[in-house]
Scaffold this motif. Structure first.
Motif, PDB file in Angstrom:
ATOM      1  N   SER A 236       0.820  -1.208   0.000  1.00 43.45           N
ATOM      2  CA  SER A 236       0.000   0.000   0.000  1.00 43.45           C
ATOM      3  C   SER A 236       0.860   1.266   0.000  1.00 43.45           C
ATOM      4  CB  SER A 236      -0.914   0.027   1.220  1.00 43.45           C
ATOM      5  OG  SER A 236      -0.162   0.229   2.407  1.00 43.45           O
ATOM      6  N   PHE A 237       0.285   2.322  -0.549  1.00 46.68           N
ATOM      7  CA  PHE A 237       0.917   3.643  -0.471  1.00 46.68           C
ATOM      8  C   PHE A 237       1.170   4.024   0.979  1.00 46.68           C
ATOM      9  CE2 PHE A 237      -0.051   8.075   0.598  1.00 46.68           C
ATOM     10  CZ  PHE A 237       1.016   8.719   0.005  1.00 46.68           C
ATOM     11  N   GLU A 238       0.203   3.744   1.847  1.00 43.46           N
ATOM     12  CA  GLU A 238       0.317   4.127   3.256  1.00 43.46           C
ATOM     13  C   GLU A 238       1.525   3.479   3.911  1.00 43.46           C
ATOM     14  OE1 GLU A 238      -3.632   5.068   1.829  1.00 43.46           O
ATOM     15  OE2 GLU A 238      -2.511   3.159   1.796  1.00 43.46           O
ATOM     16  N   GLU A 239       1.802   2.231   3.564  1.00 42.50           N
ATOM     17  CA  GLU A 239       2.968   1.551   4.136  1.00 42.50           C
ATOM     18  C   GLU A 239       4.264   2.204   3.681  1.00 42.50           C
ATOM     19  OE1 GLU A 239       4.865  -2.972   4.511  1.00 42.50           O
ATOM     20  OE2 GLU A 239       2.922  -2.671   3.536  1.00 42.50           O
ATOM     21  N   VAL A 240       4.327   2.543   2.393  1.00 44.51           N
ATOM     22  CA  VAL A 240       5.519   3.213   1.872  1.00 44.51           C
ATOM     23  C   VAL A 240       5.694   4.581   2.520  1.00 44.51           C
ATOM     24  CG1 VAL A 240       6.625   4.192  -0.189  1.00 44.51           C
ATOM     25  CG2 VAL A 240       5.448   1.977  -0.316  1.00 44.51           C
ATOM     26  N   ALA A 241       4.608   5.343   2.597  1.00 49.00           N
ATOM     27  CA  ALA A 241       4.683   6.682   3.188  1.00 49.00           C
ATOM     28  C   ALA A 241       5.146   6.612   4.637  1.00 49.00           C
ATOM     29  CB  ALA A 241       3.321   7.370   3.094  1.00 49.00           C
ATOM     30  N   HIS A 242       4.562   5.686   5.387  1.00 47.42           N
ATOM     31  CA  HIS A 242       4.894   5.549   6.809  1.00 47.42           C
ATOM     32  C   HIS A 242       6.356   5.156   7.006  1.00 47.42           C
ATOM     33  CE1 HIS A 242       4.444   4.572  11.056  1.00 47.42           C
ATOM     34  NE2 HIS A 242       4.965   3.373  10.810  1.00 47.42           N
ATOM     35  N   GLN A 243       6.799   4.115   6.292  1.00 44.87           N
ATOM     36  CA  GLN A 243       8.149   3.606   6.531  1.00 44.87           C
ATOM     37  C   GLN A 243       9.219   4.566   6.026  1.00 44.87           C
ATOM     38  OE1 GLN A 243       8.931   0.710   8.342  1.00 44.87           O
ATOM     39  NE2 GLN A 243      10.912   1.777   8.315  1.00 44.87           N
ATOM     40  N   THR A 244       9.019   5.183   4.859  1.00 39.71           N
ATOM     41  CA  THR A 244      10.033   6.109   4.348  1.00 39.71           C
ATOM     42  C   THR A 244      10.132   7.360   5.217  1.00 39.71           C
ATOM     43  OG1 THR A 244       8.444   7.036   2.740  1.00 39.71           O
ATOM     44  CG2 THR A 244       9.933   5.294   1.958  1.00 39.71           C
ATOM     45  N   THR A 245       9.023   7.750   5.823  1.00 40.54           N
ATOM     46  CA  THR A 245       9.071   8.877   6.767  1.00 40.54           C
ATOM     47  C   THR A 245       9.862   8.490   8.010  1.00 40.54           C
ATOM     48  OG1 THR A 245       7.000   9.823   5.974  1.00 40.54           O
ATOM     49  CG2 THR A 245       7.680  10.437   8.191  1.00 40.54           C
ATOM     50  N   LEU A 246       9.604   7.298   8.539  1.00 45.48           N
ATOM     51  CA  LEU A 246      10.383   6.820   9.689  1.00 45.48           C
ATOM     52  C   LEU A 246      11.876   6.755   9.350  1.00 45.48           C
ATOM     53  CD1 LEU A 246       8.268   3.884  11.222  1.00 45.48           C
ATOM     54  CD2 LEU A 246       8.536   6.213  12.102  1.00 45.48           C
ATOM     55  N   ASN A 247      12.180   6.273   8.155  1.00 45.81           N
ATOM     56  CA  ASN A 247      13.582   6.158   7.740  1.00 45.81           C
ATOM     57  C   ASN A 247      14.263   7.523   7.700  1.00 45.81           C
ATOM     58  OD1 ASN A 247      12.986   3.447   7.349  1.00 45.81           O
ATOM     59  ND2 ASN A 247      12.886   3.597   5.115  1.00 45.81           N
ATOM     60  N   ALA A 248      13.595   8.500   7.101  1.00 45.59           N
ATOM     61  CA  ALA A 248      14.170   9.839   6.990  1.00 45.59           C
ATOM     62  C   ALA A 248      14.336  10.476   8.366  1.00 45.59           C
ATOM     63  CB  ALA A 248      13.308  10.718   6.089  1.00 45.59           C
TER      64      ALA A 248
END
Length: 255
Positions: A236-248
């Motif tokens: 999902s888009f939401e999973e990508v958005a959440h994890q890449t934000t955590l990574n940054a």
């Protein structure tokens, strides 16, 4: 919420409508924007923008195009800027053997010197690499940058090299080209590299993603990059958005 990990909002192409661009980013669900410097003037503008807007953070550094004008006084100014509030990285720095706007020996010298500065001030680094993949990799490995914190901005090399980078503890950031039909290699990176090692960015005002290609890029469009990664991975888009934000946030040490 999404983190645009690389956007040049200080660019003159935003002078007429910068505030509305930032408002549009907020309304689109962009939580954070990192504005890197490319020389002293843009580094100073990035710091000023970060102090003016709660969602914006800054990096300071000199792009390989402009290192021909560097000296140790430049390093001292960058060092002073690095201590300013909301400065979270040194960048963008690196090598560009495509344009060669600065002599290659000067690029190598000041790339190393800015990595050394980052180690002095204990800040992660943002790397520009164009047509210098092997040499960039070797320098970063020599300096053990994974322990410092490092991201390959607008990554454009192979899946194999990306795997070697993440073994070093280096993040991979994807931008608009992942949405291009002719950028299969970048799409493969989006599919194959673990989400825990990916960041998303626009590189605004450059590299505008499809379907806006050919127009000025802006942070609101970073969602298109995240959507393409989600497609490549079948998540999902939401999973990508959440994890890449955590990574940054982890890389740039933002609470």
């Amino acid at each position: 919420m999404v983190f645009d990990s690389h956007a040049h909002l200080d660019d003159e192409r935003f002078d007429k409508d910068r505030d509305s661009i930032i408002t549009r980013a907020k309304e689109s669900g962009i939580q954070y924007i990192l504005n890197p410097g490319a020389d002293l003037n843009t580094s100073i503008r990035a710091v000023n923008l970060a102090q003016k807007h709660s969602m914006i953070y800054a990096a300071v550094g000199v792009h390989p195009h402009d290192v021909k004008d560097m000296d140790e006084d430049t390093i001292e100014v960058l060092k002073a800027l690095s201590n300013k509030e909301k400065v979270v990285a040194i960048g963008e720095i690196g090598l560009d053997f495509y344009y060669d706007h600065s002599p290659r020996d000067e690029q190598r010298k000041w790339f190393r010197r800015q990595i050394e500065l980052a180690k002095e001030v204990n800040l992660p680094i943002i790397i520009h690499d164009r047509d210098a993949h092997e040499e960039t990799f070797n320098i970063l490995k020599e300096y053990d940058v994974g322990s410092l914190g490092c991201v390959m901005h607008c990554y454009a090399s192979s899946v194999e090299m990306a795997r070697e980078y993440i073994k070093m503890g280096v993040y991979i950031s994807l931008a608009g080209p992942v949405t291009f039909n002719n950028a299969r290699k970048t799409y493969d990176v989006a599919r194959e590299i673990p989400l825990e090692w990916l960041l998303v960015e626009t590189d605004s005002p450059y590299l505008t993603p499809t379907p806006h290609r050919g127009k000025r890029n802006e942070p609101a469009y970073v969602k298109l990059v995240a959507e393409k990664i989600a497609e490549a991975k079948g998540i999902s888009f939401e999973e990508v958005a959440h994890q890449t934000t955590l990574n940054a946030k982890k890389l740039f040490r933002i609470d």
